[in-house]
Design an enzyme around this catalytic site. Sequence first.
Site, PDB file in Angstrom:
ATOM      1  CB  CYS A   1      -5.317   1.921  13.320  1.00  0.00           C
ATOM      2  SG  CYS A   1      -4.924   1.928  11.584  1.00  0.00           S
TER       3      CYS A   1
ATOM      4  CD  GLU B   1      -4.826  -8.005  10.160  1.00  0.00           C
ATOM      5  OE1 GLU B   1      -4.339  -9.069  10.515  1.00  0.00           O
ATOM      6  OE2 GLU B   1      -4.168  -7.153   9.545  1.00  0.00           O
TER       7      GLU B   1
ATOM      8  CB  CYS C   1       0.241   1.659  -2.387  1.00  0.00           C
ATOM      9  SG  CYS C   1      -1.108   2.844  -2.581  1.00  0.00           S
TER      10      CYS C   1
ATOM     11  CB  CYS D   1       1.829   2.247   8.635  1.00  0.00           C
ATOM     12  SG  CYS D   1       1.489   3.510   9.802  1.00  0.00           S
TER      13      CYS D   1
ATOM     14  CB  CYS E   1      -6.722  -1.758  -0.329  1.00  0.00           C
ATOM     15  SG  CYS E   1      -6.732  -0.081  -0.998  1.00  0.00           S
TER      16      CYS E   1
ATOM     17  CB  CYS F   1       0.438  -0.853   0.972  1.00  0.00           C
ATOM     18  SG  CYS F   1      -0.944  -1.216   2.068  1.00  0.00           S
TER      19      CYS F   1
HETATM   20  N1  SAH Z   1      -5.681   3.613   2.242  1.00  0.00           N
HETATM   21  C1  SAH Z   1      -5.437   4.765   2.998  1.00  0.00           C
HETATM   22  C2  SAH Z   1      -5.339   4.517   4.488  1.00  0.00           C
HETATM   23  C3  SAH Z   1      -4.653   3.258   4.972  1.00  0.00           C
HETATM   24  S1  SAH Z   1      -2.930   3.098   4.989  1.00  0.00           S
HETATM   25  C4  SAH Z   1      -4.179   5.445   2.521  1.00  0.00           C
HETATM   26  O1  SAH Z   1      -3.436   4.850   1.770  1.00  0.00           O
HETATM   27  O2  SAH Z   1      -3.970   6.595   2.876  1.00  0.00           O
HETATM   28  C5  SAH Z   1      -2.252   4.135   6.274  1.00  0.00           C
HETATM   29  C6  SAH Z   1      -0.862   4.700   5.900  1.00  0.00           C
HETATM   30  O3  SAH Z   1       0.165   3.666   5.925  1.00  0.00           O
HETATM   31  C7  SAH Z   1      -0.829   5.267   4.482  1.00  0.00           C
HETATM   32  O4  SAH Z   1      -0.154   6.493   4.458  1.00  0.00           O
HETATM   33  C8  SAH Z   1      -0.044   4.226   3.751  1.00  0.00           C
HETATM   34  O5  SAH Z   1       0.509   4.729   2.577  1.00  0.00           O
HETATM   35  C9  SAH Z   1       0.976   3.818   4.777  1.00  0.00           C
HETATM   36  N2  SAH Z   1       1.658   2.552   4.481  1.00  0.00           N
HETATM   37  C10 SAH Z   1       1.219   1.541   3.691  1.00  0.00           C
HETATM   38  N3  SAH Z   1       2.128   0.538   3.656  1.00  0.00           N
HETATM   39  C11 SAH Z   1       3.166   0.918   4.433  1.00  0.00           C
HETATM   40  C12 SAH Z   1       4.396   0.299   4.822  1.00  0.00           C
HETATM   41  N4  SAH Z   1       4.703  -0.920   4.417  1.00  0.00           N
HETATM   42  N5  SAH Z   1       5.217   0.959   5.649  1.00  0.00           N
HETATM   43  C13 SAH Z   1       4.866   2.195   6.110  1.00  0.00           C
HETATM   44  N6  SAH Z   1       3.727   2.823   5.799  1.00  0.00           N
HETATM   45  C14 SAH Z   1       2.878   2.209   4.960  1.00  0.00           C
HETATM   46 FE1  SF4 Z   2      -4.751   0.742  -0.217  1.00  0.00          FE
HETATM   47 FE2  SF4 Z   2      -2.491   0.296   1.093  1.00  0.00          FE
HETATM   48 FE3  SF4 Z   2      -2.533   2.047  -0.929  1.00  0.00          FE
HETATM   49 FE4  SF4 Z   2      -3.758   2.645   1.375  1.00  0.00          FE
HETATM   50  S1  SF4 Z   2      -1.553   2.328   1.085  1.00  0.00           S
HETATM   51  S2  SF4 Z   2      -4.571   2.921  -0.726  1.00  0.00           S
HETATM   52  S3  SF4 Z   2      -4.488   0.607   2.002  1.00  0.00           S
HETATM   53  S4  SF4 Z   2      -2.900  -0.169  -1.084  1.00  0.00           S
END
Ligand code: SAH
Ligand code: SF4
Length: 411
Positions: free
Chosen positions: A129, A116, A140, A384, A136, A143
């Site tokens: 974005c 996406e 996390c 995000c 991934c 996420c």
């Molecule tokens: N993988 C990279 C970039 C993609 S995520 C990273 O983790 O930095 C972009 C941002 O969105 C990151 O800071 C991530 O931690 C945050 N993010 C992920 N899931 C989220 C959620 N459910 N609510 C708010 N921010 C979130």
């Molecule tokens: Fe991967 Fe989501 Fe963690 Fe970013 S926040 S490293 S996209 S699992």
Amino acid sequence: MQIPGHIDPVVTSRAITPRADGRIDLMGLSHLQIRQLFLESQLDEKAAKLRSKQVFHWIYHRGVTDFEAMTDIAKTMRPWLAQRFVIGRPQVVEAQVSSDGTRKWLLRTDDNQDYEMVFIPDADRGTLCVSSQVGCTLNCRFCHTGTMRLVRNLTPGEIVGQVMLARDALGEWPKGNMAGGTEDEDDESGHYTADGRMLTNIVMMGMGEPLYNFDNVRDALKVVMHGDGLALSKRRITLSTSGVVPMMAKAGEEIGVNLAVSLHAVSKEIRDEIVPLNRKYGIEELLQACADYPGANNARRITFEYVMLKDKNDSDEDARELVRLIKQYKLPAKVNLIPFNPWPGAPYDCSSPERIRAFSNIIFEHGISAPVRTPRGRDIMAACGQLKSAAEKKSRAELDRLAEEKQAALG
Ligand code: SAH
Ligand code: SF4
């Protein structure tokens, strides 16, 4: 370059491979790569040099996808190009628009994997974005993307293709004659225009961990920054990492864009839980890598992203500890507070607006900027951490099991 460890994505080939019809897609290729391909197709040195320069310009500066439109290339040469090459775009499966104007596209690779991209318009800028991987590997806990089973690195063509597609969709390619050019196409006024663009900034914050796909992300961003093409300044591009420490200096040296770091917690216990990569590269190591990041200074600060999770990482003590850490490592930093964006089955809640405000105030009081991000595109799951192709659905139990496996693998 391969990064050691259990959780790396599958390594994918970087060779330029022809499509099923035998033609090569030029999307994402650099000027030098195009020149090399022309040489291999039997153009002599001089012709390869000239033609690759022209084709590069048409592809990335003018956005054309048809060799017939390349009006400064001889008419006889155009079919020669079309027989051997194409200029592709990612396939669009679905395009959605949020009530706040945010747009999300579901895209598909040639091998049928979905990813996406999101465009976020603001009064003074428009931010695209961009995804770096399908899914991934890092899981996390907050996420959605981390819950996707399939992971594959996107190629430079699939990464640059997102920017090209956004420009197409926004109708932003320059029109008209370029001064001194020999093009015969014209807009109504006849003037060359490239002003008033909506797409002004790029963030590598879509699906995936960009530093786990370093080579492709670097090559793609170099094309995006090239002055003869899309010409986006490195100051308008931000790469976000969850903390792949061994690749951070290299990113600064070889790409040189702004850095954002997904910190999200200030203690080992909590960061280990919510960003499992912390078990491999801890907070101290990560902050030291930030202090050493080439090009960071007060004019170009490192952004720390901090997702606000209720009763998890959002206390006054957490805010004070964040300030202490930033000062200890003397980091030119700003903090982005991101209200947690919910998704089905997510194990956390978002902190209350009052809590987020109090957290932000503590950081501000110590002279560090800490704006609260307004969630964008939540209604179309474009905010995000909400990105995930709908084909991938898992039960809560399955998600927990996967998270445990990941923790075990990280040791
Ligand atoms: N993988 C990279 C970039 C993609 S995520 C990273 O983790 O930095 C972009 C941002 O969105 C990151 O800071 C991530 O931690 C945050 N993010 C992920 N899931 C989220 C959620 N459910 N609510 C708010 N921010 C979130
Ligand atoms: Fe991967 Fe989501 Fe963690 Fe970013 S926040 S490293 S996209 S699992």
